[in-house]
Design an enzyme around this catalytic site. Structure first.
Site, PDB file in Angstrom:
ATOM      1  N   LYS A  73       0.828  -1.212   0.000  1.00 19.18           N
ATOM      2  CA  LYS A  73       0.000   0.000   0.000  1.00 19.18           C
ATOM      3  C   LYS A  73       0.863   1.264   0.000  1.00 19.18           C
ATOM      4  O   LYS A  73       0.483   2.282  -0.549  1.00 19.18           O
ATOM      5  CB  LYS A  73      -0.897  -0.034   1.239  1.00 19.18           C
ATOM      6  CG  LYS A  73      -1.921   1.065   1.287  1.00 19.18           C
ATOM      7  CD  LYS A  73      -2.870   0.769   2.418  1.00 19.18           C
ATOM      8  CE  LYS A  73      -3.845   1.875   2.665  1.00 19.18           C
ATOM      9  NZ  LYS A  73      -4.746   1.549   3.771  1.00 19.18           N
ATOM     10  N   GLU A 150     -10.903   5.950   4.889  1.00 17.30           N
ATOM     11  CA  GLU A 150     -10.964   5.024   6.023  1.00 17.30           C
ATOM     12  C   GLU A 150     -11.637   5.638   7.262  1.00 17.30           C
ATOM     13  O   GLU A 150     -12.527   5.011   7.848  1.00 17.30           O
ATOM     14  CB  GLU A 150      -9.546   4.544   6.364  1.00 17.30           C
ATOM     15  CG  GLU A 150      -9.029   3.577   5.318  1.00 17.30           C
ATOM     16  CD  GLU A 150      -7.524   3.429   5.321  1.00 17.30           C
ATOM     17  OE1 GLU A 150      -6.869   3.927   6.254  1.00 17.30           O
ATOM     18  OE2 GLU A 150      -7.002   2.819   4.381  1.00 17.30           O
ATOM     19  N   ASP A 172      -6.784   7.649  13.180  1.00 16.71           N
ATOM     20  CA  ASP A 172      -6.552   6.329  12.585  1.00 16.71           C
ATOM     21  C   ASP A 172      -5.061   6.105  12.390  1.00 16.71           C
ATOM     22  O   ASP A 172      -4.448   6.668  11.486  1.00 16.71           O
ATOM     23  CB  ASP A 172      -7.297   6.268  11.233  1.00 16.71           C
ATOM     24  CG  ASP A 172      -7.158   4.912  10.558  1.00 16.71           C
ATOM     25  OD1 ASP A 172      -6.421   4.060  11.069  1.00 16.71           O
ATOM     26  OD2 ASP A 172      -7.805   4.713   9.507  1.00 16.71           O
TER      27      ASP A 172
END
Ligand code: AMP
Length: 600
Positions: A73, A150, A172
C-alpha cells in the site's frame, strides 16, 4: 432491494492487514475465513511459483523475502516495478492479488459470487493513489463502486442511529499510514469537515525504530550489522513487531533470537530487554507528528478540541499506551472504545456498499476532496515574463460532488488560445504541485467580454474530474476528463496485466472458481434493525446536508445581511431535516442554494 448483479462487499485494504465485510440480514458482518477475520496484506510465490496470500505468505516473509511482498500500500500510486520471484509487477497488480483473495474469501462466506466492492483508502491518499487502488480492484475482477476514506468508513458504524448532532475526531493510526478526520454527524448524515494525514507514517515505522535500536546495540557488542542481510533483517523486524505489541501490555519485554548471526565460525544469539519507557522514547517523535496532524485538522475545520464530542481510535497502533496517553494529555479527552479498531473500517465500507445496493442501513456520507485542484495561471508580469502560479478552483475539504467555476482573463486581446494545465496540490508555486492533465482551448481574438475565460471543475464522488474551459462570449469551449489521465496503465499494459494475473489466479491452489462456491455460512441472529426511519431521512437529505456543509464553510467569508440570511436559512433547514419535513427541506434547500450561488 437486493441486486442480481452479484454480491457487493466493503474492503479495508490495509498496509499490514485487510478485512472484507458485507451487510448480511441488515447487519454489517466481517467475512472471515476459518475464524480469521483479518488477512495479512502479504502475497508470495510458493516453491512451485504458485500464488500464495495472507498468513501463508506472511509466514514465508522472513525465509523468502525475494518471493514475498508486504506493505504494498505504501507504494500505490507510483509505477515502480516490484519484484516477486523472477517477475516484476506494478503495485496495483500486487494489491489485486490481495483483493482477489479477499473477494474469494467473501464469496465463500456469502455463498455467492462477489463482483463489486467499496474499497477504503487513507483520507490523505492523492488522486493517483486512489486511481491505483481502483485499478487494483478491477484487476481482481471487482467493479469498484466507490473509494471511500478510512476514517469516514469508521464513522459509518459509529453512533449509528443517534439523533443528537455530534462532532467526532477519528484518529486512525494503522500499519502504514496515519490519518485524522473531523466528522460531523447530524440528522443521520455524516459530513467530513476536514482530513489530514501522513501516508508514510504507521506501525511499520515504529517497528523500524525498534529494529534500528536493537541492531545498533548488537552491532556495538559484536561488530555485526543485522540489517545487512535481508533474511536476517526480516527476522529481526518480525521479532521487533512482536515485541512492540507485547509492550502495549507489558512494561518490559525480551527480544530473543537464537543463532541470528555467526562470528568466527561461532553462532551468535540476540537477547535484549526493552522497557516500555525506552520504546516510548524511541517512538515519541513519531507520535508527536500525529498530534501535529490532529492540530492541523482541527484548524482546517475551524474548531477547537472543546467543540469535539468524541475521539474515536482506529487502527492497530492506537493500542499503544503512549498514543492514548498523548491524546489524553493534548486533547483532555478519554478516547472512545465503541468501535473495534481493527474492524471498524471494513464494517463501515460494508455499510456504504449495502447503501449503494439500495439498502437503508446507515447514515449518508458526504465526502470531501483531500486536495486542492486548480490550474496554472498568470498572476502578474515582470521584466522577465509572466508570473505563473497555482490558482485553486476546488479547495481542499470541499464536499463531493463538487462543481466550481473560476473566471480568468486572456493575457492580451489578440490571444487565440489558452493552455489549461490542471494541477493538484496546496502550493502557490506551480512546480510544487502535481500535474494531472493539460489541454488547449481555442479562443476568438478580441477584448471586452471576449477576454473572459471561465474554467469549470466538476469532481464526482468517485474522484472523476471533468475540466471545462469556455469563452462565454463566443460559446467556444473544450473539456477534458482527468480520470483517464490518472490511469496507471496504458490500455495494452492493462490487458497484459489482466491476462497475467488471470493465469496466476487460475494456477493458485488457494482460490476457488465461482461455480465451486460452497453454501453460505450460517450467520448469527441478526441484530434488530437500527433506526431505519431516521436513517432513511438521512439518505433523502444528502444534498441538503452538502448545502449546509458549504454554508458552514462560506459563513466566515460573508458579511452583513447575507451573513444573517445564510445563518438563519441554515438553521431552518437543519430543523426541517431533523423534523423530517420533506417539503420544507426542498424549498429551504432551494433558497440556500440560491444564496450560496450568489455569495460565492
Ligand atoms: P492496521 O493497519 O490497522 O491493521 O494496524 C496494524 C498495525 O498495528 C501494525 O503495525 C501492528 O504492528 C500494529 N498493532 C497491532 N496490535 C498492536 C498492539 N497491541 N500494540 C501495538 N501495535 C499493534
Amino acid at each position: 432491494m437486493a441486486s442480481t448483479e452479484g454480491a457487493i462487499v466493503g474492503i479495508d485494504l490495509g498496509t499490514t492487514n485487510s478485512v472484507a465485510a458485507a451487510v448480511v440480514d441488515g447487519q454489517p458482518q466481517v467475512l472471515d475465513e476459518d475464524g480469521e477475520q483479518i488477512m495479512p496484506s502479504v502475497v508470495g510465490l510458493d516453491p512451485e511459483g504458485k500464488l500464495i496470500t495472507g498468513v501463508v505468505a506472511r509466514n514465508q516473509l522472513a525465509a523468502f523475502p525475494d518471493r514475498t511482498v508486504a506493505s504494498i500500500k505504501r507504494r500505490m500510486g507510483k509505477m515502480e516495478p516490484v519484484s516477486l520471484g523472477d517477475q516484476t509487477f506494478t503495485p496495483p497488480e500486487i494489491s489485486a492479488m490481495i483483493l482477489r483473495r479477499l473477494r474469494d474469501r467473501a464469496a465463500r462466506a456469502l455463498g455467492r459470487p462477489v463482483n463489486r466492492a467499496v474499497i477504503t483508502v487513507p483520507a490523505f491518499f492523492d488522486e493517483n493513489q486512489r486511481q491505483a487502488t481502483l485499478e487494483a480492484g478491477e484487476l481482481a475482477g471487482l467493479k469498484v463502486e466507490r473509494i471511500i476514506n478510512e476514517p469516514t468508513a469508521a464513522t459509518l458504524v459509529y453512533h449509528a442511529g443517534e439523533h443528537d448532532p455530534k462532532r467526532i475526531l477519528v484518529y486512525d493510526f494503522g500499519g502504514g499510514t496515519f490519518d485524522v478526520s473531523i466528522v460531523r454527524m447530524e440528522a443521520g448524515v455524516v459530513e467530513v469537515l476536514s482530513s489530514k494525514g501522513d501516508t508514510h507514517l504507521g506501525g511499520d515505522d515504529l517497528d523500524l525504530a525498534l529494529l534500528n535500536h536493537t541492531a545498533e546495540a548488537f552491532q556495538k557488542e559484536h561488530g555485526i550489522d543485522l540489517r545487512a542481510q535481508p533474511p536476517t533483517r526480516y527476522r529481526l523486524l518480525q521479532a521487533c513487531e512482536q515485541a512492540k505489541r507485547r509492550l502495549s501490555a507489558d512494561v518490559s519485554v525480551e527480544i530473543a533470537e537464537e543463532f541470528i548471526a555467526e562470528k568466527d565460525g561461532q553462532p551468535l544469539n540476540l537477547t535484549q530487554t526493552i522497557t516500555r519507557e525506552e520504546f516510548e522514547e524511541l517512538i515519541a517523535p513519531l507520535v508527536d507528528r500525529t498530534i501535529a496532524s490532529v492540530d492541523e485538522a482541527l484548524r482546517d475545520a475551524g474548531l477547537t478540541i472543546h467543540q469535539i464530542d468524541d475521539l474515536v481510535l482506529v487502527g492497530g497502533s492506537t493500542r499503544i499506551p503512549l498514543v492514548q496517553q498523548r491524546l489524553r494529555e493534548e486533547f483532555l479527552r478519554e478516547p472512545s472504545r465503541a468501535v473495534d479498531p481493527d474492524l471498524a473500517v471494513a464494517l463501515g465500507a460494508a455499510v456504504q456498499a449495502a447503501m449503494i445496493d439500495g439498502e437503508s442501513v446507515g447514515p449518508v456520507l458526504v465526502d470531501v476532496t483531500g486536495h486542492t485542484l486548480g490550474i496554472e495561471a498568470c498572476t502578474g508580469m515582470t521584466f522577465a515574463g509572466p508570473i505563473l502560479q497555482f490558482s485553486p478552483v476546488i479547495h481542499r475539504n470541499s464536499p463531493l460532488p463538487a462543481r466550481y467555476e473560476q473566471s480568468y482573463s486572456k493575457m492580451f486581446d489578440e490571444q487565440d488560445g489558452a493552455d489549461i494545465h490542471v494541477l493538484q496540490g496546496e502550493h502557490a508555486e506551480v512546480e510544487r504541485n502535481r500535474s494531472i492533465g493539460k489541454f488547449h482551448v481555442e479562443l476568438e481574438e478580441g477584448g471586452g467580454e471576449r477576454s473572459r475565460i471561465v474554467v469549470r471543475f466538476e469532481l464526482t464522488l468517485d474522484g472523476t474530474l471533468q475540466v471545462t474551459a469556455m469563452q462565454p462570449a463566443t460559446g467556444r469551449s473544450e473539456e477534458v476528463t482527468i480520470n483517464n489521465a490518472l490511469s496507471q496503465f496504458q490500455a495494452e499494459e492493462r490487458d497484459r496485466a489482466e491476462a497475467r494475473l488471470g493465469a496466476m489466479f487460475d494456477a493458485s491452489d488457494e482460490l476457488l472458481e465461482d461455480e465451486d462456491l460452497p453454501s453460505p455460512k450460517q450467520w448469527n441472529e441478526p441484530a434488530p434493525p437500527r433506526n431505519a426511519a431516521h436513517e432513511d431521512a438521512g439518505s433523502k437529505y444528502a444534498s441538503a446536508a452538502a448545502l449546509l456543509e458549504k454554508a458552514h464553510r462560506l459563513q466566515p467569508t460573508v458579511t452583513g445581511d447575507d451573513a444573517e440570511d445564510l445563518q438563519s436559512l441554515s438553521e431552518n433547514l437543519r430543523q426541517a431535516m431533523a423534523a423530517d419535513d420533506e417539503p420544507a427541506v426542498a424549498s429551504l434547500s432551494e433558497e440556500l442554494d440560491d444564496i450560496l450561488f450568489y455569495v460565492q
